[in-house]
Design a protein around this motif. Structure first.
Motif, PDB file in Angstrom:
ATOM      1  N   LEU A   1       0.830  -1.204   0.000  1.00  0.00           N
ATOM      2  CA  LEU A   1       0.000   0.000   0.000  1.00  0.00           C
ATOM      3  C   LEU A   1       0.867   1.257   0.000  1.00  0.00           C
ATOM      4  O   LEU A   1       0.595   2.202  -0.754  1.00  0.00           O
ATOM      5  CB  LEU A   1      -0.940   0.004   1.212  1.00  0.00           C
ATOM      6  CG  LEU A   1      -1.841   1.224   1.350  1.00  0.00           C
ATOM      7  CD1 LEU A   1      -2.823   1.303   0.186  1.00  0.00           C
ATOM      8  CD2 LEU A   1      -2.579   1.191   2.678  1.00  0.00           C
ATOM      9  N   CYS A   2       1.924   1.270   0.817  1.00  0.00           N
ATOM     10  CA  CYS A   2       2.837   2.428   0.859  1.00  0.00           C
ATOM     11  C   CYS A   2       3.473   2.661  -0.507  1.00  0.00           C
ATOM     12  O   CYS A   2       3.547   3.793  -0.985  1.00  0.00           O
ATOM     13  CB  CYS A   2       3.932   2.214   1.901  1.00  0.00           C
ATOM     14  SG  CYS A   2       3.355   2.306   3.599  1.00  0.00           S
ATOM     15  N   GLU A   3       3.935   1.597  -1.137  1.00  0.00           N
ATOM     16  CA  GLU A   3       4.566   1.731  -2.454  1.00  0.00           C
ATOM     17  C   GLU A   3       3.574   2.244  -3.483  1.00  0.00           C
ATOM     18  O   GLU A   3       3.914   3.088  -4.320  1.00  0.00           O
ATOM     19  CB  GLU A   3       5.151   0.384  -2.891  1.00  0.00           C
ATOM     20  CG  GLU A   3       6.362  -0.034  -2.088  1.00  0.00           C
ATOM     21  CD  GLU A   3       6.818  -1.457  -2.380  1.00  0.00           C
ATOM     22  OE1 GLU A   3       6.029  -2.251  -2.951  1.00  0.00           O
ATOM     23  OE2 GLU A   3       7.960  -1.781  -2.014  1.00  0.00           O
ATOM     24  N   LEU A   4       2.337   1.748  -3.412  1.00  0.00           N
ATOM     25  CA  LEU A   4       1.310   2.210  -4.354  1.00  0.00           C
ATOM     26  C   LEU A   4       1.004   3.691  -4.153  1.00  0.00           C
ATOM     27  O   LEU A   4       0.961   4.470  -5.105  1.00  0.00           O
ATOM     28  CB  LEU A   4       0.036   1.380  -4.185  1.00  0.00           C
ATOM     29  CG  LEU A   4      -1.130   1.750  -5.090  1.00  0.00           C
ATOM     30  CD1 LEU A   4      -0.784   1.456  -6.548  1.00  0.00           C
ATOM     31  CD2 LEU A   4      -2.375   1.017  -4.688  1.00  0.00           C
ATOM     32  N   VAL A   5       0.819   4.093  -2.912  1.00  0.00           N
ATOM     33  CA  VAL A   5       0.491   5.489  -2.618  1.00  0.00           C
ATOM     34  C   VAL A   5       1.640   6.410  -3.004  1.00  0.00           C
ATOM     35  O   VAL A   5       1.420   7.512  -3.518  1.00  0.00           O
ATOM     36  CB  VAL A   5       0.109   5.658  -1.123  1.00  0.00           C
ATOM     37  CG1 VAL A   5       0.010   7.118  -0.740  1.00  0.00           C
ATOM     38  CG2 VAL A   5      -1.196   4.936  -0.833  1.00  0.00           C
ATOM     39  N   LEU A   6       2.875   5.959  -2.800  1.00  0.00           N
ATOM     40  CA  LEU A   6       4.024   6.802  -3.131  1.00  0.00           C
ATOM     41  C   LEU A   6       4.240   6.954  -4.633  1.00  0.00           C
ATOM     42  O   LEU A   6       4.881   7.904  -5.081  1.00  0.00           O
ATOM     43  CB  LEU A   6       5.287   6.249  -2.476  1.00  0.00           C
ATOM     44  CG  LEU A   6       5.375   6.462  -0.967  1.00  0.00           C
ATOM     45  CD1 LEU A   6       6.531   5.676  -0.386  1.00  0.00           C
ATOM     46  CD2 LEU A   6       5.493   7.931  -0.632  1.00  0.00           C
TER      47      LEU A   6
END
Length: 132
Positions: free
Chosen positions: A51-56
């Protein structure tokens, strides 16, 4: 969203992240992601890392596009404010009648005639009117 994530597992991992002070005190998302990777928690909190990678990777705003439109609006406002209504009307007419202008410009003498007429006028403004 459910295609990319196992929602119950993601909720569980996010509540753990929220409850853990060492993780939740991080100021930015990139700091959270770096902390998870450096401590090895990325293996057990893989849904949160994903999720963090997607949001970033997704831009947070469309600010660059909005800046472009704002600049265009300022230019248009400047042109409108510094251009007389008559000139705007003539520019609109040229835009509307571009097929006719194209036909006229195929005549090799057309540009010379326009330049000669323009050069003969003292105030350097001419009415480009077409009469049938």
């Amino acid at each position: 969203m459910e295609i990319f994530f196992d929602i119950p597992a993601l909720k569980s991992q996010l509540s753990f992240v929220h409850a853990t002070v060492e993780i939740s005190d991080r100021k930015t998302l990139i700091n959270v992601l770096n902390f998870l990777i450096t401590t090895g928690l990325n293996k057990s909190l893989c849904k949160v890392v994903k999720l963090c990678e997607l949001v970033l990777t997704i831009p947070a705003t469309s600010a660059s596009v909005e800046r472009s439109f704002s600049a265009l609006k300022r230019i248009n406002s400047f042109i409108r404010n510094s251009t007389s209504e008559d000139r705007l009307s003539n520019l609109a007419l040229i835009s509307i009648e571009k097929q006719l202008i194209k036909q006229l410009s195929e005549n090799p003498k057309f540009y010379d005639d326009v330049i000669d007429k323009f050069a003969a006028i003292e105030d350097r403004r001419i009415d480009l009117k077409y009469y049938k």
